[in-house]
Design a protein around this motif. Structure first.
Motif, PDB file in Angstrom:
ATOM      1  N   ALA A  12       2.163   1.057   7.866  1.00 34.50           N
ATOM      2  CA  ALA A  12       0.861   0.484   7.991  1.00 34.50           C
ATOM      3  C   ALA A  12       1.148  -0.200   9.164  1.00 34.50           C
ATOM      4  CB  ALA A  12      -0.012  -0.178   6.370  1.00 34.50           C
ATOM      5  N   GLY A  13       0.410  -0.730   9.956  1.00 36.42           N
ATOM      6  CA  GLY A  13       0.641  -1.735  10.585  1.00 36.42           C
ATOM      7  C   GLY A  13       0.777  -1.278  12.744  1.00 36.42           C
ATOM      8  N   ASN A  14       1.798  -0.117  12.032  1.00 36.66           N
ATOM      9  CA  ASN A  14       2.719  -0.136  12.783  1.00 36.66           C
ATOM     10  C   ASN A  14       2.689   0.876  13.993  1.00 36.66           C
ATOM     11  OD1 ASN A  14       4.434   2.117  12.786  1.00 36.66           O
ATOM     12  ND2 ASN A  14       6.413   1.521  11.510  1.00 36.66           N
ATOM     13  N   ASP A  15       2.777   0.967  15.325  1.00 35.21           N
ATOM     14  CA  ASP A  15       2.261   1.956  16.311  1.00 35.21           C
ATOM     15  C   ASP A  15       4.084   2.908  16.209  1.00 35.21           C
ATOM     16  OD1 ASP A  15       4.624   0.244  17.795  1.00 35.21           O
ATOM     17  OD2 ASP A  15       2.117  -0.174  19.313  1.00 35.21           O
ATOM     18  N   ALA A  16       4.637   3.462  15.242  1.00 34.08           N
ATOM     19  CA  ALA A  16       5.684   4.444  15.910  1.00 34.08           C
ATOM     20  C   ALA A  16       4.941   5.339  15.659  1.00 34.08           C
ATOM     21  CB  ALA A  16       6.930   4.751  14.369  1.00 34.08           C
ATOM     22  N   GLU A  17       5.751   6.249  16.843  1.00 40.81           N
ATOM     23  CA  GLU A  17       5.407   7.566  17.649  1.00 40.81           C
ATOM     24  C   GLU A  17       6.060   8.858  16.415  1.00 40.81           C
ATOM     25  OE1 GLU A  17       3.689   9.310  18.405  1.00 40.81           O
ATOM     26  OE2 GLU A  17       4.846   9.865  20.756  1.00 40.81           O
ATOM     27  N   TYR A  46      -1.407   2.493  12.073  1.00 38.44           N
ATOM     28  CA  TYR A  46      -1.234   3.433  11.150  1.00 38.44           C
ATOM     29  C   TYR A  46      -2.163   2.709   9.892  1.00 38.44           C
ATOM     30  CZ  TYR A  46       2.015   6.231  13.055  1.00 38.44           C
ATOM     31  OH  TYR A  46       2.567   7.892  13.906  1.00 38.44           O
ATOM     32  N   THR A  47      -2.850   3.528   9.483  1.00 38.72           N
ATOM     33  CA  THR A  47      -4.044   2.346   8.900  1.00 38.72           C
ATOM     34  C   THR A  47      -3.178   2.517   7.397  1.00 38.72           C
ATOM     35  OG1 THR A  47      -5.260   4.277   7.634  1.00 38.72           O
ATOM     36  CG2 THR A  47      -6.067   3.598  10.008  1.00 38.72           C
ATOM     37  N   PRO A  48      -3.333   1.678   6.425  1.00 38.29           N
ATOM     38  CA  PRO A  48      -2.344   1.684   4.902  1.00 38.29           C
ATOM     39  C   PRO A  48      -2.358   2.884   4.274  1.00 38.29           C
ATOM     40  CG  PRO A  48      -4.362  -0.476   5.110  1.00 38.29           C
ATOM     41  CD  PRO A  48      -4.367   0.485   6.383  1.00 38.29           C
ATOM     42  N   ALA A  49      -3.119   3.854   4.433  1.00 42.20           N
ATOM     43  CA  ALA A  49      -3.781   4.871   3.843  1.00 42.20           C
ATOM     44  C   ALA A  49      -2.785   5.980   4.466  1.00 42.20           C
ATOM     45  CB  ALA A  49      -5.390   5.557   4.267  1.00 42.20           C
ATOM     46  N   ALA A  50      -2.438   5.637   5.618  1.00 40.84           N
ATOM     47  CA  ALA A  50      -2.008   6.610   6.270  1.00 40.84           C
ATOM     48  C   ALA A  50      -0.285   7.477   5.441  1.00 40.84           C
ATOM     49  CB  ALA A  50      -1.572   6.184   7.798  1.00 40.84           C
ATOM     50  N   VAL A  51       0.369   6.254   4.804  1.00 43.32           N
ATOM     51  CA  VAL A  51       1.037   5.989   4.433  1.00 43.32           C
ATOM     52  C   VAL A  51       1.236   5.679   2.456  1.00 43.32           C
ATOM     53  CG1 VAL A  51       2.961   5.616   6.323  1.00 43.32           C
ATOM     54  CG2 VAL A  51       1.854   3.675   5.058  1.00 43.32           C
ATOM     55  N   ALA A  52      -0.616   6.156   2.048  1.00 44.98           N
ATOM     56  CA  ALA A  52       0.085   5.501   1.475  1.00 44.98           C
ATOM     57  C   ALA A  52       0.200   6.617  -0.407  1.00 44.98           C
ATOM     58  CB  ALA A  52      -1.697   5.509   1.052  1.00 44.98           C
ATOM     59  N   CYS A  53       0.148   7.459   0.118  1.00 45.33           N
ATOM     60  CA  CYS A  53       1.143   9.127  -0.515  1.00 45.33           C
ATOM     61  C   CYS A  53       2.588   9.107  -0.795  1.00 45.33           C
ATOM     62  CB  CYS A  53      -0.229  10.262  -0.290  1.00 45.33           C
ATOM     63  SG  CYS A  53       0.884  10.663   1.406  1.00 45.33           S
TER      64      CYS A  53
END
Length: 247
Positions: free
Chosen positions: A63-68, A33-40
């Motif tokens: 950000a940075g992990n690959d959790a499903e 995941y990019t930082p913007a994936a969880v920024a909101c």
């Protein structure tokens, strides 16, 4: 016996992202995941989102992990293979975008960045989004990284300007607000031009315009979207053809 013991030494692995790869980047080994994936922020409480969208392996997107992602974030439990079901995804975006790792596809985070940004848009962190040194640069070059898509390229460099609106008219503070509080104090270069955009007819020969594809066009226009040269004519037309009066 040796076989069983050896098996116990093998670490358990977490599920990796599959199905929907939006808001991810490939790091050379896996999609993360990019930082913007969880920024909101989630529209409802984080606890409620974790009930509605329970992580398959108890690890949520970060950000940075690959959790499903939970299947409900983008598809149905019966979908085979796990294809994107737009109604499911729309519901997740509206309520629990952060829990689902889909922030980058919400309106505030879904827009084009400049072709040649001064920094890597995909690696911008929350601290940079709130940094006096970086905020105005990010708003211009990488608006999608910090949720600045609806700002028309204009943000306050200092995040607490709106706490005291009197600063906008305080004698002796004008140099400060002109530099650090442009959004709050309406000092953005495009502010005055933007106010007339929605009432000015196009110089073209259109008798009608394509429908706006975003519900945020009115707010964007007020912030300079229709006149700011940061956005191309094609970008304005694709999102806000009616509001910006573009053929």
């Amino acid at each position: 016996m040796l076989f069983i013991f050896s098996f116990l030494l093998v670490p358990f692995t977490n599920a990796v992202i599959s199905g929907d790869l939006n808001c991810t980047t490939y790091n050379g080994t896996a999609f993360v995941y990019t930082p913007a994936a969880v920024a909101c922020d989630n529209a409802i409480s984080d606890a409620s989102c974790q009930i509605l969208y329970a992580a398959p392996d108890t690890l949520y997107p970060a950000a940075g992990n690959d959790a499903e992602r939970a299947l409900a974030c983008y598809t149905t439990a019966t979908a085979t293979p796990a294809a994107v079901v737009q109604d499911m995804k729309t519901a997740a975006l509206a309520s629990c975008a952060k829990t689902c790792g889909l922030c980058c596809q919400t309106d505030d985070y879904s827009c084009a960045n400049v072709a040649y940004p001064r920094l890597n848009c995909a690696t911008i962190t929350t601290s940079q989004c709130n940094s006096v040194a970086w905020r105005t640069i990010i708003a211009t070059d990488c608006p999608s990284a910090c949720g600045f898509c609806n700002q028309g390229g204009c943000v306050d460099a200092v995040t607490n300007c709106a706490n005291d609106l009197s600063i906008c008219n305080t004698v002796g503070m004008q140099d400060f607000v002109n530099t650090y509080c442009q959004k709050t104090c309406a000092r953005c270069p495009s502010t005055t031009a933007a106010s007339s955009v929605t009432t000015t007819a196009s110089s073209g020969s259109c008798s009608s315009y394509a429908a706006d594809s975003s519900s945020s066009c009115a707010a964007w226009a007020k912030n300079g979207f229709c006149t700011n040269t940061f956005y191309t004519t094609a970008q304005r037309r694709s999102r806000c053809a009616t509001t910006c009066k573009l053929c």
